[in-house]
Design a protein around this motif. Structure first.
Motif, PDB file in Angstrom:
ATOM      1  N   GLU A 183      44.217  59.793  23.855  1.00  0.00           N
ATOM      2  CA  GLU A 183      44.578  58.824  22.822  1.00  0.00           C
ATOM      3  C   GLU A 183      44.200  59.380  21.458  1.00  0.00           C
ATOM      4  N   SER A 184      44.980  59.051  20.462  1.00  0.00           N
ATOM      5  CA  SER A 184      44.888  59.688  19.147  1.00  0.00           C
ATOM      6  C   SER A 184      43.473  59.685  18.577  1.00  0.00           C
ATOM      7  N   ASP A 185      42.877  58.525  18.450  1.00  0.00           N
ATOM      8  CA  ASP A 185      41.543  58.443  17.841  1.00  0.00           C
ATOM      9  C   ASP A 185      40.501  59.188  18.670  1.00  0.00           C
ATOM     10  N   ALA A 186      40.620  59.119  19.988  1.00  0.00           N
ATOM     11  CA  ALA A 186      39.652  59.784  20.865  1.00  0.00           C
ATOM     12  C   ALA A 186      39.707  61.300  20.689  1.00  0.00           C
ATOM     13  N   VAL A 187      40.913  61.848  20.589  1.00  0.00           N
ATOM     14  CA  VAL A 187      41.056  63.294  20.419  1.00  0.00           C
ATOM     15  C   VAL A 187      40.489  63.743  19.083  1.00  0.00           C
ATOM     16  N   TYR A 188      40.742  62.983  18.027  1.00  0.00           N
ATOM     17  CA  TYR A 188      40.274  63.371  16.697  1.00  0.00           C
ATOM     18  C   TYR A 188      38.770  63.190  16.538  1.00  0.00           C
ATOM     19  N   GLU A 189      38.235  62.158  17.139  1.00  0.00           N
ATOM     20  CA  GLU A 189      36.815  61.876  16.963  1.00  0.00           C
ATOM     21  C   GLU A 189      35.940  62.662  17.933  1.00  0.00           C
ATOM     22  N   ARG A 190      36.484  63.002  19.119  1.00  0.00           N
ATOM     23  CA  ARG A 190      35.684  63.729  20.105  1.00  0.00           C
ATOM     24  C   ARG A 190      36.590  64.661  20.901  1.00  0.00           C
ATOM     25  N   PRO A 191      36.981  65.795  20.308  1.00  0.00           N
ATOM     26  CA  PRO A 191      37.818  66.752  21.035  1.00  0.00           C
ATOM     27  C   PRO A 191      37.048  67.345  22.206  1.00  0.00           C
ATOM     28  N   LEU A 192      37.764  67.600  23.300  1.00  0.00           N
ATOM     29  CA  LEU A 192      37.112  68.154  24.481  1.00  0.00           C
ATOM     30  C   LEU A 192      37.405  69.632  24.687  1.00  0.00           C
ATOM     31  N   HIS A 193      38.591  70.075  24.284  1.00  0.00           N
ATOM     32  CA  HIS A 193      38.927  71.494  24.466  1.00  0.00           C
ATOM     33  C   HIS A 193      38.502  72.291  23.233  1.00  0.00           C
ATOM     34  N   PRO A 194      37.960  73.493  23.401  1.00  0.00           N
ATOM     35  CA  PRO A 194      37.538  74.306  22.258  1.00  0.00           C
ATOM     36  C   PRO A 194      38.657  74.565  21.251  1.00  0.00           C
ATOM     37  N   TYR A 195      39.894  74.710  21.732  1.00  0.00           N
ATOM     38  CA  TYR A 195      40.988  74.936  20.795  1.00  0.00           C
ATOM     39  C   TYR A 195      41.243  73.695  19.946  1.00  0.00           C
ATOM     40  N   THR A 196      41.192  72.523  20.560  1.00  0.00           N
ATOM     41  CA  THR A 196      41.360  71.275  19.803  1.00  0.00           C
ATOM     42  C   THR A 196      40.277  71.150  18.748  1.00  0.00           C
TER      43      THR A 196
ATOM     44  N   LEU B 294      38.160  81.200  14.088  1.00  0.00           N
ATOM     45  CA  LEU B 294      38.468  81.850  15.362  1.00  0.00           C
ATOM     46  C   LEU B 294      38.464  83.366  15.207  1.00  0.00           C
ATOM     47  N   GLU B 295      37.869  84.030  16.170  1.00  0.00           N
ATOM     48  CA  GLU B 295      37.855  85.490  16.194  1.00  0.00           C
ATOM     49  C   GLU B 295      38.565  85.970  17.456  1.00  0.00           C
ATOM     50  N   GLY B 296      38.825  87.254  17.506  1.00  0.00           N
ATOM     51  CA  GLY B 296      39.500  87.807  18.668  1.00  0.00           C
ATOM     52  C   GLY B 296      41.008  87.841  18.484  1.00  0.00           C
ATOM     53  N   ASP B 297      41.683  88.528  19.372  1.00  0.00           N
ATOM     54  CA  ASP B 297      43.133  88.693  19.300  1.00  0.00           C
ATOM     55  C   ASP B 297      43.850  87.567  20.029  1.00  0.00           C
ATOM     56  N   VAL B 298      45.026  87.208  19.511  1.00  0.00           N
ATOM     57  CA  VAL B 298      45.868  86.223  20.179  1.00  0.00           C
ATOM     58  C   VAL B 298      46.541  86.896  21.367  1.00  0.00           C
ATOM     59  N   ARG B 299      46.441  86.277  22.529  1.00  0.00           N
ATOM     60  CA  ARG B 299      47.074  86.842  23.726  1.00  0.00           C
ATOM     61  C   ARG B 299      48.586  86.805  23.578  1.00  0.00           C
ATOM     62  N   SER B 300      49.241  87.786  24.136  1.00  0.00           N
ATOM     63  CA  SER B 300      50.696  87.854  24.057  1.00  0.00           C
ATOM     64  C   SER B 300      51.332  86.897  25.063  1.00  0.00           C
TER      65      SER B 300
ATOM     66  N   SER C  13      40.670  84.676  24.840  1.00  0.00           N
ATOM     67  CA  SER C  13      40.363  85.808  23.956  1.00  0.00           C
ATOM     68  C   SER C  13      39.833  85.363  22.592  1.00  0.00           C
ATOM     69  N   ARG C  14      39.963  84.079  22.262  1.00  0.00           N
ATOM     70  CA  ARG C  14      39.490  83.569  20.967  1.00  0.00           C
ATOM     71  C   ARG C  14      38.413  82.492  21.116  1.00  0.00           C
ATOM     72  N   CYS C  15      38.080  82.173  22.359  1.00  0.00           N
ATOM     73  CA  CYS C  15      37.145  81.072  22.616  1.00  0.00           C
ATOM     74  C   CYS C  15      35.701  81.569  22.622  1.00  0.00           C
ATOM     75  N   ARG C  16      34.852  80.930  21.851  1.00  0.00           N
ATOM     76  CA  ARG C  16      33.444  81.356  21.759  1.00  0.00           C
ATOM     77  C   ARG C  16      32.628  80.961  22.988  1.00  0.00           C
ATOM     78  N   TYR C  17      33.200  80.100  23.855  1.00  0.00           N
ATOM     79  CA  TYR C  17      32.492  79.680  25.062  1.00  0.00           C
ATOM     80  C   TYR C  17      32.943  80.454  26.302  1.00  0.00           C
ATOM     81  N   ALA C  18      33.954  81.307  26.172  1.00  0.00           N
ATOM     82  CA  ALA C  18      34.622  81.916  27.322  1.00  0.00           C
ATOM     83  C   ALA C  18      33.677  82.742  28.200  1.00  0.00           C
TER      84      ALA C  18
END
Length: 338
Positions: free
Chosen positions: A241-254, A277-283, A295-300
């Motif tokens: 839900e919109s507010d939930a995603v903005y106030e508490r994102p769960l995925h590192p990319y979000t 974000l650091e690292g290369d974008v995967r093809s 490749s860009r996630c600091r938790y990976a």
């Protein structure tokens, strides 16, 4: 959206769209949309966001059957339209329309506004007499804030905002149940964007429309959307839900995507830490197993690079594709509590 009504109008299941870029002996497949699944409920606005090149527009075009899917299912009101013939798609095209991103390229320069709006009405034989069609065109022009005298003019005689209004009138001409809006305000001046968004919201209430709203303007998406899906390199990363995603994102990319939203207040902006974000974008060409964002996630961790995570429900109404969601969710919760 009426909370009492929770009926999926559109179900996208395992949707794939691959483009063959093979040259000579080197097989190259671009996975523009790769195993995408989500639902859009009747009467709601589902926002689809992500950076440029993530596959948002391709998703919209596949859903309205401008592109044929490589695999997967597009189920609209209980009927699977993913592999129908053009003749079988005719009732679907009447019920699902699209508003395109570029109001300059999406209108035929050689047709008058009347011809542009009335083309679908004539093709689907919704109205028969010339008088009925003229009345309908004039009504639609007034609905989108234009005048009936504009019907005899050509697209080049209008501003960008007015052209987009013509595109919206064309989409409404067939009395659709759902509209796929592909970044409908990105090509417009900022002063015009709010007017178009407010008009879309008013039209949604008046005609009980369902929107799939594709955009990269995150603040605008939050304003207009009931729920949000976040895409990255052809994959869905998170839905909620919109507010939930903005106030508490769960995925590192979000989390990183939301940190890029400009903040007008200098004091608040200084206190907020932006995620770089650091690292290369995967093809996306011949993609290998693993999380597309690894490749860009600091938790990976190692598993993120070797195994593709399942897209699963981790909380009520929250879906995430992440191997480490339980661990990361604890970190995010700790940040919010502070």
């Amino acid at each position: 959206m009426n909370e009492a009504v929770k009926e999926p109008l559109l179900k996208v299941v395992g949707l794939k769209k691959y483009f063959d870029l093979t040259a000579l002996s080197h097989k190259r497949i671009l996975a523009a949309v790769d195993d995408l699944s989500f639902e859009v409920y009747r009467g709601e606005t589902f926002g689809l966001v992500g950076e440029s090149g993530c596959g948002k527009t391709t998703t919209g075009r596949v859903i309205v059957n401008l592109y044929k899917p490589t695999d997967g299912h597009i189920i609209f009101d209980g009927v699977d339209y993913s592999n129908k013939t053009e003749r079988e798609l005719k009732p679907f095209r009447k019920r699902v329309q699209m508003i395109f991103q570029d109001p300059y390229a999406s209108l035929n320069a050689r047709m008058t506004v009347y011809e542009i709006i009335s083309e679908g009405i004539k093709t689907h034989r919704i109205l028969k007499t010339k008088e009925e069609i003229e009345t309908r065109v004039h009504e639609l022009l007034e609905k989108v804030g234009l005048k009936r005298e504009h019907a005899g003019r050509y697209p080049h005689e209008f501003s960008g905002g007015q052209r987009q209004r013509i595109g919206i009138a064309r989409a409404l001409a067939l009395n659709p149940e759902m509209i796929v809006a592909d970044e409908p305000i990105s090509a417009l001046d900022v002063s015009i964007q709010a007017q178009v968004i407010n008009m879309l919201e008013d039209l949604q209430k008046e005609f009980n429309l369902t929107y799939l709203f594709i955009a990269h303007d995150l603040s605008m998406v939050r304003h207009i959307s009931d729920r949000i899906g976040v895409m990255y390199l052809g994959k869905m990363m998170e839905i909620g839900e919109s507010d939930a995603v903005y106030e508490r994102p769960l995925h590192p990319y979000t989390e990183s995507l939301l940190s890029s939203i400009p903040i007008a207040d200098p004091k608040v902006r200084m206190s907020e830490k932006r995620i770089i974000l650091e690292g290369d974008v995967r093809s996306p060409i011949n993609p290998k197993p693993g999380c597309r964002f690894a490749s860009r996630c600091r938790y990976a961790k190692e598993i993120c690079h070797t195994e593709t995570p399942d897209f699963r429900e981790v909380e009520p109404k929250r879906f995430v594709a992440c191997h480490l969601i339980e661990e990361i969710r604890g970190l995010f919760t700790e940040k919010v509590s502070k």
